[in-house]
Design an enzyme around this catalytic site. Structure first.
Site, mmCIF file in Angstrom:
data_model
loop_
_atom_site.group_PDB
_atom_site.id
_atom_site.type_symbol
_atom_site.label_atom_id
_atom_site.label_comp_id
_atom_site.label_asym_id
_atom_site.label_seq_id
_atom_site.Cartn_x
_atom_site.Cartn_y
_atom_site.Cartn_z
ATOM 1 N N GLY A 1 -18.568 20.702 22.100
ATOM 2 C CA GLY A 1 -18.832 21.162 22.971
ATOM 3 C C GLY A 1 -20.642 21.527 22.939
ATOM 4 O O GLY A 1 -20.714 22.449 22.124
ATOM 5 N N HIS A 2 -20.973 20.879 24.382
ATOM 6 C CA HIS A 2 -22.380 21.615 24.268
ATOM 7 C C HIS A 2 -22.937 22.600 25.523
ATOM 8 O O HIS A 2 -21.991 21.853 26.691
ATOM 9 C CB HIS A 2 -23.053 19.322 24.427
ATOM 10 C CG HIS A 2 -23.260 19.002 23.244
ATOM 11 N ND1 HIS A 2 -22.901 19.004 21.862
ATOM 12 C CD2 HIS A 2 -22.964 17.309 23.465
ATOM 13 C CE1 HIS A 2 -23.583 18.345 20.967
ATOM 14 N NE2 HIS A 2 -22.809 17.358 21.885
ATOM 15 N N ASP B 1 -21.771 23.347 16.178
ATOM 16 C CA ASP B 1 -22.944 24.381 16.401
ATOM 17 C C ASP B 1 -24.131 24.702 16.367
ATOM 18 O O ASP B 1 -25.169 25.489 16.730
ATOM 19 C CB ASP B 1 -21.998 25.480 17.114
ATOM 20 C CG ASP B 1 -20.999 25.527 17.400
ATOM 21 O OD1 ASP B 1 -20.108 25.014 18.820
ATOM 22 O OD2 ASP B 1 -20.085 26.079 16.833
#
Length: 434
Positions: free
Chosen positions: A42-43, A15
């Site tokens: 996740g982006h 993150d």
């Protein structure tokens, strides 16, 4: 950027904002390849006012002239991949002839996900859960190590794939007692049906990506390597056992993509201006006061994959120095500096001090086992804040002097030039130093 081959990797627990830098740079590259992780990462990207959420797909997919690769170190949940492609299609992103998947990438099945959830729930009862995303990544890599996992290339021979999936399904169900025999048969049939439909949509994209990438490099084309998660989550060098199940460090690119180690790579580390973590595990600089609330609120610190609130704290330079020692980053992107504009004072952890002896841990070292974190306390340097909106600034010199001092202190401590500074959530909100 003039370098032909570039690698981006996170310097914390994930993150860090890697996706933003990858997205910013990848438009200038011919190929972007992901070398580890799965749909657990996740982006969240903002490009020209549009929000994109990516989990499996490389960030280069947002640019029409960039080829994208999922390497052999990535584990692929096929349904999630198809859904992600469909979602991008709705936003006007066309991946036709632009996405390629390694034949050697292992498949994540729904059964892996069920096993992951079961293990977390069982351990949670005894307060020993790791706090995974429950996406089946650990069990998939476990079957990979046991040599019972299934590579996506096996689906090119459907009859053989059916036999392999049947064997794996019954083995996992027996070992983990997840389903009854009748439920197992139903699950197997459902998985076969789903995978036949989903694989038909991407079958032409399954290739020998190691050969493909090497060919691009030999032809002088520009290639970009994108890492998932963060270095402190590495299976071998992270805060074990609170880690992911793959190699997240710079060295993971060689196995994760099948790259010749003699290839010259510019290594870029992404370091958030403060510290965050999702899930359980050691976090020496974690905050529990109003400062946490500020970081969490203004930094929008929620996991893209799970939606969980991220734990927040001051930047830990002890951990960052440790990561730099085994990573050898050439340049650093300091991300989300704008979030610290909310503070009158900002702290950075510069040392760990032993609670009993008062001795400082040697610079560059980091605790190896979880119990050791309880033996040390963080030593902080306090720096004045700047309380100024920096989101519109385009040069380093425009930043308030206190913000410049913060950047320069980190740079001197780590011994690496901070080339990019994130000043806002949009992809183009980035200062590039020269």
């Amino acid at each position: 950027m003039l370098f032909q081959v570039v690698l981006i990797s996170g310097m914390q627990w994930g993150d860090e904002g890697k996706g933003k830098l990858v997205s910013l740079l990848s438009k200038d590259f011919d190929l972007v390849a992901r070398y580890n992780g799965g749909h657990n990462s996740g982006h969240e990207l903002f490009l020209d006012g549009v929000k994109y959420k990516l989990h499996l797909l490389p960030c280069g997919c947002l640019y029409p002239n960039t080829v994208n690769v999922l390497g052999n170190g990535v584990v692929v949940h096929l349904e999630s991949l198809i859904n992600e492609i469909d979602n991008l299609t709705k936003l006007g992103v066309d991946l036709t002839n632009r996405l390629f998947i390694s034949e050697r990438a292992h498949l994540v099945f729904d059964l892996h996900i069920a096993v992951d959830a079961q293990l977390e729930n069982e351990q949670g009862e005894h307060s020993t859960s790791i706090g995974t995303t429950k996406r089946g990544i650990g069990p998939t890599n476990s079957t990979k190590c046991k040599r019972t996992g299934i590579q996506i290339g096996e689906m090119l021979n459907w009859d053989n794939f059916e036999k392999l999936l049947s064997k794996l399904t019954y083995k996992l169900c027996h070992e983990n007692k997840v389903f009854t025999n009748s439920d197992t048969r139903d699950l197997l049939n459902k998985q076969l049906e789903q995978h036949k439909v989903n694989f038909s949509k991407i079958a032409d994209s399954v290739v020998d990506t190691s050969y493909m990438i090497q060919k691009y490099i030999k032809e002088g084309k520009k290639v970009f390597f994108e890492g998932a998660n963060g270095s402190l989550l590495d299976l071998a060098l992270g805060t074990y056992p609170y880690v992911t199940s793959s190699n997240t460090t710079t060295s993971g690119v060689y196995n994760g993509l099948g790259i010749n180690p003699n290839v010259k790579i510019l290594k870029v580390g992404v370091l958030k201006a403060y510290q965050t973590r999702v899930g359980k595990g050691p976090f020496p600089t974690e905050l529990f006061d109003e400062n946490f609330n500020k970081l969490q609120k203004f930094g929008a610190e929620f996991g893209v994959t799970t939606g969980r609130v991220r734990r927040c704290g001051w930047l830990d330079l002890v951990a960052a120095k440790y990561v730099q020692n085994f990573s050898g980053f050439d340049l650093i992107n300091l991300s989300k500096l704008d979030i610290l504009s909310q503070f009158d004072e900002i702290k950075l952890c510069t040392h760990y001090k032993h609670k009993l002896t008062g001795k400082l841990l040697e610079e560059g070292r980091y605790p190896s086992c979880c119990y050791q974190y309880d033996e040390y306390e963080p030593v902080y340097k306090t720096m004045p804040g700047w309380k100024t909106d920096i989101s519109k600034f385009k040069t380093f010199e425009e930043l308030p002097q206190n913000a410049q001092n913060y950047v320069l202190f980190i740079e001197e401590y780590l011994g690496v030039f901070i080339y990019w500074i994130g000043t806002g959530r949009d992809v183009n909100s980035m200062i590039v130093r020269t």
